[in-house]
Each structure stands twice: as C-alpha cells, then as structure tokens.
Write an enzyme that holds these catalytic residues in place. Sequence first.
Site, PDB file in Angstrom:
ATOM      1  N   GLU A   1      24.722  92.410  20.902  1.00  0.00           N
ATOM      2  CA  GLU A   1      25.356  93.080  19.497  1.00  0.00           C
ATOM      3  C   GLU A   1      24.400  91.988  18.677  1.00  0.00           C
ATOM      4  OE1 GLU A   1      27.315  93.123  16.060  1.00  0.00           O
ATOM      5  OE2 GLU A   1      26.865  91.392  17.111  1.00  0.00           O
TER       6      GLU A   1
ATOM      7  N   CYS B   1      32.864  91.866  14.335  1.00  0.00           N
ATOM      8  CA  CYS B   1      32.168  92.374  15.360  1.00  0.00           C
ATOM      9  C   CYS B   1      32.902  93.687  16.183  1.00  0.00           C
ATOM     10  CB  CYS B   1      32.128  91.231  16.442  1.00  0.00           C
ATOM     11  SG  CYS B   1      31.310  91.895  17.928  1.00  0.00           S
TER      12      CYS B   1
ATOM     13  N   CYS C   1      33.164  93.014  20.645  1.00  0.00           N
ATOM     14  CA  CYS C   1      34.432  92.482  21.094  1.00  0.00           C
ATOM     15  C   CYS C   1      35.519  92.636  19.882  1.00  0.00           C
ATOM     16  CB  CYS C   1      34.246  90.830  21.165  1.00  0.00           C
ATOM     17  SG  CYS C   1      33.297  90.150  19.787  1.00  0.00           S
TER      18      CYS C   1
ATOM     19  N   HIS D   1      38.777  89.161  16.959  1.00  0.00           N
ATOM     20  CA  HIS D   1      38.700  88.438  15.581  1.00  0.00           C
ATOM     21  C   HIS D   1      40.139  88.927  14.944  1.00  0.00           C
ATOM     22  CE1 HIS D   1      35.105  86.460  15.689  1.00  0.00           C
ATOM     23  NE2 HIS D   1      34.370  87.724  16.275  1.00  0.00           N
TER      24      HIS D   1
ATOM     25  N   ARG E   1      33.563  85.992  24.745  1.00  0.00           N
ATOM     26  CA  ARG E   1      32.117  85.150  24.846  1.00  0.00           C
ATOM     27  C   ARG E   1      32.555  83.844  24.450  1.00  0.00           C
ATOM     28  NH1 ARG E   1      31.638  90.315  23.461  1.00  0.00           N
ATOM     29  NH2 ARG E   1      29.624  91.163  23.775  1.00  0.00           N
TER      30      ARG E   1
ATOM     31  N   SER F   1      29.598  82.640  19.526  1.00  0.00           N
ATOM     32  CA  SER F   1      27.997  82.739  19.464  1.00  0.00           C
ATOM     33  C   SER F   1      27.597  81.393  18.093  1.00  0.00           C
ATOM     34  CB  SER F   1      27.588  84.150  19.015  1.00  0.00           C
ATOM     35  OG  SER F   1      27.890  85.007  20.142  1.00  0.00           O
TER      36      SER F   1
ATOM     37  N   CYS G   1      26.421  87.662  20.559  1.00  0.00           N
ATOM     38  CA  CYS G   1      27.209  88.502  19.628  1.00  0.00           C
ATOM     39  C   CYS G   1      26.920  88.141  18.336  1.00  0.00           C
ATOM     40  CB  CYS G   1      28.512  88.445  20.054  1.00  0.00           C
ATOM     41  SG  CYS G   1      29.599  89.534  19.257  1.00  0.00           S
TER      42      CYS G   1
ATOM     43  N   CYS H   1      28.945  88.271  15.060  1.00  0.00           N
ATOM     44  CA  CYS H   1      30.126  87.384  14.994  1.00  0.00           C
ATOM     45  C   CYS H   1      29.690  86.110  14.660  1.00  0.00           C
ATOM     46  CB  CYS H   1      30.552  87.191  16.602  1.00  0.00           C
ATOM     47  SG  CYS H   1      31.650  88.226  17.264  1.00  0.00           S
TER      48      CYS H   1
END
Lengths: 409, 573
Positions: free
Chosen positions: B14, B61, B64, B68, B485, B508, B552, B555
């Site tokens: 991502e 994101c 995922c 969030h 993640r 990330s 990701c 993110c």
Amino acid sequence: MSIVPPAPAPSQTASTANGPIDDGLLARLFELGVDRRSFLKYCGVLTATLALPPSFAPRVAAAVAAADKPSMVYLAFQDCTGNAESMLRARNPDIASVILDLMSVDYQETVMAAAGEQSKQARDAAVGKGGHILVVEGSVPLGGDGYCTIGGESAQQILKKASKGAAAIINVGTCSAFGGLPAAHPNPTKAVAVGDVVSGVPIVNLPGCPMNVDNLTATIAHYLTFKALPARDSQQRPLFAYGDRIHDNCPRRGHFDAGQFAMAWGDEGHREGYCLYRLGCKGPSTFHNCPILKWNGGTQWPIGAGHGCVGCSEAGFWDTMTPFYDRLPHIEGFGVDSTAEKLGLTVVGATAVGFGLHGVGKTLQNKLGRNSDEQSTVDVTDGSTDLGSAGFGSSPAGRDNPDGKAGPA
Amino acid sequence: MSPRIVVDPITRIEGHLRIEAQVDGGMVQDAWSSTTMWRGLEQILIGRDPRDAWYFAQRICGVCTTVHALASIRAVEDALDITPPLNARLLRDLIGVSQYVHDHVVHFYHLHALDWVDVVSALKADPQQAAVVAQSLSDYPRNTAKQMTAVQQRLQAFVQGGRLGPFANGYWGHPAYKLSPEVNLLAVSHYLDALDFQRDYVKIHALLGGKNPHPQTYVVGGMAIPIDPNSQYAINDNTLQQVRGLLQSGLNFVNQAYIPDLVAIGKSYPEWTAIGGGLNSYMTFGDFGGAQPKRGQTDTAGILPSGIVRNGDLSKVEPVDPMKITEDVARGWYSYREGDGTPLRPYDGETTANYTGPNPPYDFLDVDKKYTWLKAARYDGIPVEVGPLARMMVGYAAGDARIKPLVDGALQTLGVGPAALHSTLGRTLARGLETKLLADQSLGLLDQLVANIAGGDLAVHAGVKWEPKSWPAKARGVGFHEAPRGALSHWIVIEDQKIKGYQAVVPSTWNASPRDAKGQPGAYEAALVGTPIADPKQPLEILRTVHSFDPCMACAAHVIDADGTPIVEVRVQ
Ligand code: SF4
Ligand code: SF4
C-alpha cells in the site's frame, strides 16, 4: 432518469455485434476457463449497469471477448489505495479475471510483479505505444513537488508524461476526480484533481470513496463495445452511474415521504428501516447509483445497512457535507422551523421538488448544467437547515470556517 | 564502495515506499527506508466535529480499511468516557477479525507470493504431478489435475498473447527462486482462487458495514447498524447465517490453502529463517477481548496479546505503558520547535512540514540528512517491530494458551527452534499462524453475538453522550487497535466540542521508521542489513524482506498533529 443514448455502432463490428456470438470466440473463452453461461450472465450484468437495453448484451459480449487488448496504466498519487482495493473486488469472479485479461494491465503498483526500475520500464513502454487507458487514483499536490514522488519523479511529472497519447483518463475515486480528502480545507498540500493538471485527453470521473468497481468495469466495457466513452455530465461523471439522486432511488423514500424518521441509532425507526435524513443522510444531495448497484456484488450499501449517505461522490463533500451528522441537506420549500414530520408529509409525492446542498449551492449550479430542469431547482442559498430542537442535532455545529473551502473541482 | 541500489517504487504494497541500500560483497550493508508521499491530514482534521473524525481517519488507508475508523472512534470514546454496548463491540470485533483474514490472505497470495513463486516456471510443470503434490499437502477441493491443467492453459494463452500485463518484467528465472514447477503451478492456481475468495469473503463487511472498502456503519458510541430478529431492515437471523457461512469459508480457505501453501514455501526456503530479523524487539497492544479496556489502557484480555519483548529475550514480557511512546523528527521532513531530535509524546506532538529533500526528478536521497515523510516512533527510547511477528512472539513468550501450541506446531513442522522466527520467513509464518488463530476464533465471536441477541439485547449504541453539548469543555483520549500490520494508536484532544489536536501513531510508522536522533535504525532498515543480493539489478531479496512486513505507507505518513501548528511551505533545494 433516461437511458443513455448508445453511441452509433462502428460498422466494422456491427455484424458480429448484433448477431449471436460466434463459436470461435466462445471456444477461446472456454480456454480461458470461462463457460458460456457465466460469460453471458456477466455481460448481462454489465449491460444492465450501463442501463442499455438487454438486446445489447451480445454486442457487449463480443467487445469484451475481442482479442485486441488495450493497455491500462494505473497511477496512484495522494491516495489511500482504496480504489485499487475496490478494483480487486470486481464481481463475478471468473469473468472479473477476464476483465484483467481483457485489458493489458501494464502498470498497477498494487499487484504488479516488477518493482523499481523494472516497473518504471513497463510503465514507460506502455505509455510509449500510446492509445492506453490511464486510470488514476489520488490527487496531485501542487504545493511542492516533494509531497508525492515515485521513483524520484513528482506526481505532476509522471502524470504529464503518462497522459501523453492516452486514449482516455479514468479517474477512480473522489481524490483524482475532484481533489478529494487531500484537498479538503485547508488543503495543506494544494492538492488538485487530475483534470486540473492534464488537458487534451478525454476524462471520465468515477468519484466515490472509493469508486464502486462495477462502474469501472462498465465504463471499460462501454469503451470497448462502442469505441467511445459513456455520456457524461458536466463533471465528467457517466450518466449511467451518476445520473440519479440517491434519494430518488432509495428504498427508504416511502418513509421519508410519510415523515417516518429514525431519530437515534438502534431506535425503533432505525430497526424498521425508516428514513435516515434526521441522522444526517446526504442522499438528497448526492448523485450515485449506490441504491441500484449496491456494493460487493449487490450485497448491501451504506443506507441499506443503517448509516446515512455522506455524499462521497460529490465534489468537495468533505467540506460541504460535514459535520456529517448535524448538517442536513436543504430541501427547498420548507422553512427552517419545519419539523421533520411536517416536512416529510408535505413532501409526499413531490418528486419535482429539488434539493440543494447548502454551502455548495453555487458550485452545483455551475456544475449541474446538464439538465436544465434540475438546475432551475437547485437552491443556491446558503441557509442553515437546522430543523429545530425536535431534531437530533443541537445546532449546526459547523466548523469555524465552513464556507468556501470546497476542493478545487 | 559501489553506488546505492534504489528500489522505488516498491510495488505490491500500500502506498509509496522507496528503499535505498548500500550493497557490497553481495550483501546489504546498510539501508534507508523512505516514504515519499504526504497529504497533511492533521490540518484537515483540526476544528472538525470529533464524531466525523473516524470517517476522515479511515481514509488514512484503503487497504487496512477498517482499522483507523475503529482506533479513531475508540479515541473519541476514551476522551468522552463512552462505553459502547456489547453488541457494538462484538460487531466491531467481527469486522476487525474478518479484516485480518481478508488482509492477510491478500497479502500472502497477491502481495508477497510472487517473491517466492516463479510464475513463468509454472508453464513447465506437469499438471498431473502438480495435483499429486497439491493433494499431498491438503484436501482443498480444487487441487485437481483438471484444475491445474486449466490454470496452466490459461497461463499459456496469456503468455502466448505476448502481453504479460502485471507479470511483465518480474524477476522470473532469478536464482533465488527455488520452488519446483509443480509447486509454482499450484501456487498460481491458488493465487487465482484467492482473488475469488477475498472478493466473496469481504461480503462480511458489506453485511455488517454497508460496503467494502471503507465500511460505513461506525459511529461514536456504537454502530449505525440496527439489530432486530424481527425486521428485514436490521441484522437478523438471515444476516447472521450469511456471516457465519462466510466466516466458515474463511476458516476453510485458511486451513486448506493458505497454511499448506505457507508450509510448502517455508520448507523450500529454509535459509530465510536466518535472514531479515532486525530489531528483535517487539510491541503489541492486544485486541478482541470483547470487554472495554480501562480508560487510556491497551486491551490486555484479548485474543491477541498485549506486551513488549526486548532484544529477543523470550523469558520476559513487559506490560505496555502508552506514555512511553514518543516520536522525533531528526530524519523526517518536519521541524519541531524545541529541536528536531526532541522525543515528543503523541499528546504533545507537532507536525510542521519541512521538505528538504532533492528536487524531483532525482536519483538519490541525501540519506545523511532528512530522507522521509515519517517520524521516528520509539518505545521507551528504543525502536520496536510491530505486526504479526510481534504478536506471535509476545504471545509465545507469555505462554498464551492458544498461541504457544500454534507456534510450537509450526516450528516442529519446519524443524527449527524459536530463534528462527526472528527472520523474514518467521514474519511471513507468523502472519499465517495468526490468520488461522483469528479465523478459528471468529466463529466464537459470532456465537457470543448471537447469544447476546438471543438474550434480548438489541442495543447497538450508547446515546447519552451523542450530543456535543453534553461533553466537557476539554477532553483528551487515546484509541488502541491491534491492526493487521501492528500496534495502532490514535490520540485526540477535544476542546469546545471540536478537534483541537489529533495524532495517529500507526504500525508502518514503527516499522518503516527512519533513524532517530540517536541514529538507531527502524525495523525495515535493520532487517535489510545482511540480506544477500545475487544480482543488484534484480533486488528480489530486498522485496522479500520488505514485503514480509506488509508495508502500508499511506498509513505511515499521515502524521497527525496535536496542536494545529501551521504547515510551512515546502522548500525545494
Ligand atoms: S434522506 Fe436518505 S435515507 Fe431518507 S429517503 Fe432520502 S436517501 Fe433515503
Ligand atoms: S451511499 Fe452515499 S456515501 Fe455511500 S457510497 Fe453511495 S454515495 Fe458514497
């Protein structure tokens, strides 16, 4: 809303297109692992999404199975990859893979095997041949080249290079179509839509947060079938997908007309499928085919599940539709003191009543020029529509600076 | 010294990630991880209604896509002391757990597998033999000779067409590819099946969330989807049956395809249990406990564990103290008022963009200075790895009743000890194991929901604090979510019913972190050191290790500000 007038058929394909599908073609599809029945079913779905008469299904089928694969180059800039994920949800599994086979997806960072130099070579080779379909996700920052670079090049540099010779640009999602989230007030990176950077290439905008993949596959099928892009409104949104208001096709509409509103999450009205207007639904201000198409293979959609529409396919919705739960779409002809009940009852059968978004009325007036009837009913005032203390919202808890901050569209 | 290798874009992730690596003597000596995109969401959230924050934050994101939203809602609920009803918590858990299964399957097959599987080699396979091999691995119903033949023919037609599309320019034939043509063919077959699987499985999110990507039924205080067994407009038996069927299909796919394929790859690449470890310190917040954790604390009673393991010492698990989380911007394109090397807690965070990187187009970053849009997140001053490996390590070290036997079983199958887990393959293995764990547990969560509804509880929302006028003038809160993640936290400051400050410290940000003020590298950077490179022009090995983290980047690089410091104009050198 009217059926999209189909573009005239190019003569060289007409005979195959209007007749039964030839067996050679089906044999080839079979080799690809696709049986006749599911293929025809799929083309029927596409045809329906495009709002074409069923008699067009064979023609769509012929185009979809044609040997000459156009190249797709898919770029991502200031994005969340939600549209690439949506693309992975293309419905009708076997056939969706054919759609992948159908285009030559020469550059798509989320799925491609190559990385770094090798991926850039694949992109440049596809672009070099020209005639490619450029699909773009994410906005383009103009506030500084450092805000988005890929392979050491800025978003603007890549976009300008990759759009050269493109047959068309399809913007997937509200960010590339209208600037979207990065362009929301105060637009820290000066993000703009793809259409603000590129000129001379026809653009199709498929806004939504993210776009519904069925509208992408239908746009591509339309392009392959008619060798032309679908008819679009003045914001370059295909009429087959964005021609109608959510509110006009909403299964809860009867409750709206009858003045039956859900007033709190999980209350009796909410459980009984009442209208979500009083909980902030933006369906009256939003043009999108969600109620018809739904999401994830027709499984469900936000209003169907119980949360109001937030207007995600409209330019600047991050500013014009927020606060999501307190800002109710303005409905013309009713003063701010109307109670919800009175309001609903008065609206019974009043399909001619227009709706306007306050705060974005002027933008709408400019953008929705394609239908003069609708335009004339768009409200351009910026009045508050707090429905009074009977409503769930205390006061329109607007932000400090709620106006004039729609992203560049 | 040879010039640095640059891999940009890192694909099959991502977002936008760039790796620069110093390679000498056929091995990575040093590496730098850079995120090259920034949107400035911090400015965008300031002043808005805190109840809207989840919808904005969700767009951090789209991969995922749920995480969030959930962390944001929990932050607001923590700030306002709202306890959502049990139904809402279970619905969130079901969406969250199915996100894991979906996300990890997509990662394994579509983002990571091509690092191990040579697609072109599959053309040379004997499909009969491929079916025999496949059937020896599992009873997956599509492991038939007919299926293998069809897939091979399809691939053949595709290759003969001369347009390889997404498979063009791959590193096919690279000496680091080791699977037999037959295993390659079966993996390609499952790659295609997994595309179908994920499309269908994610209907759980449509049923409970209205749509995917970006489900839309979250709401501060609960969920915006009603429950009523006697209504067709609410979650009813029909919905629950469909969800059950889909959860079961997930469990089947994981048991019959994902895990056997993972084992096959693991056995063929034993050398990758000694490559790609890195920090060896791990952090997990924990999640899916059903019950509401104490205010400001992580979930210590969930299916996923909470804790810290330092320096690979599995004899000790420390509890997480959220106040030990800090970030500095010594090497990120930001500036702090008190100095870029000052570690700041999220509540006191600042985000003033200060791009000092090269003017594009450029060939190299100036890695001796600032080189990324990421801050350096640290726990108690040290870099930690987050994600599947962290969860399995902490669970293993803590003797978790479900995780310990799962990990032991896998180690036994591969014939290696626990130390082998600190590696690229260990990370990939841990992701598969926790997918199995959560796919197993998902049905139990559904049972809890059904039992609660059967008991007459239809509540989905705690409405008392819905009205902003019921809120205190000032409040602040943190929302934790153990995302696929890794450890995720959102921090919100609310003043006069509006967002005053908002900060997210995301997985990330931890893993793709640059060096900090003390020069300590982040997890990717540490893991890449020592990676063998057979051909610097085809850095397949770098992809293996970086992909094992499942990056990701959107993110990671949104870094949301707690105090609304104005952003300065970007300077281009
Ligand atoms: S206001 Fe929303 S829920 Fe109500 S009828 Fe219109 S679109 Fe449907
Ligand atoms: S219902 Fe509204 S918010 Fe939902 S996806 Fe459709 S347009 Fe977007």
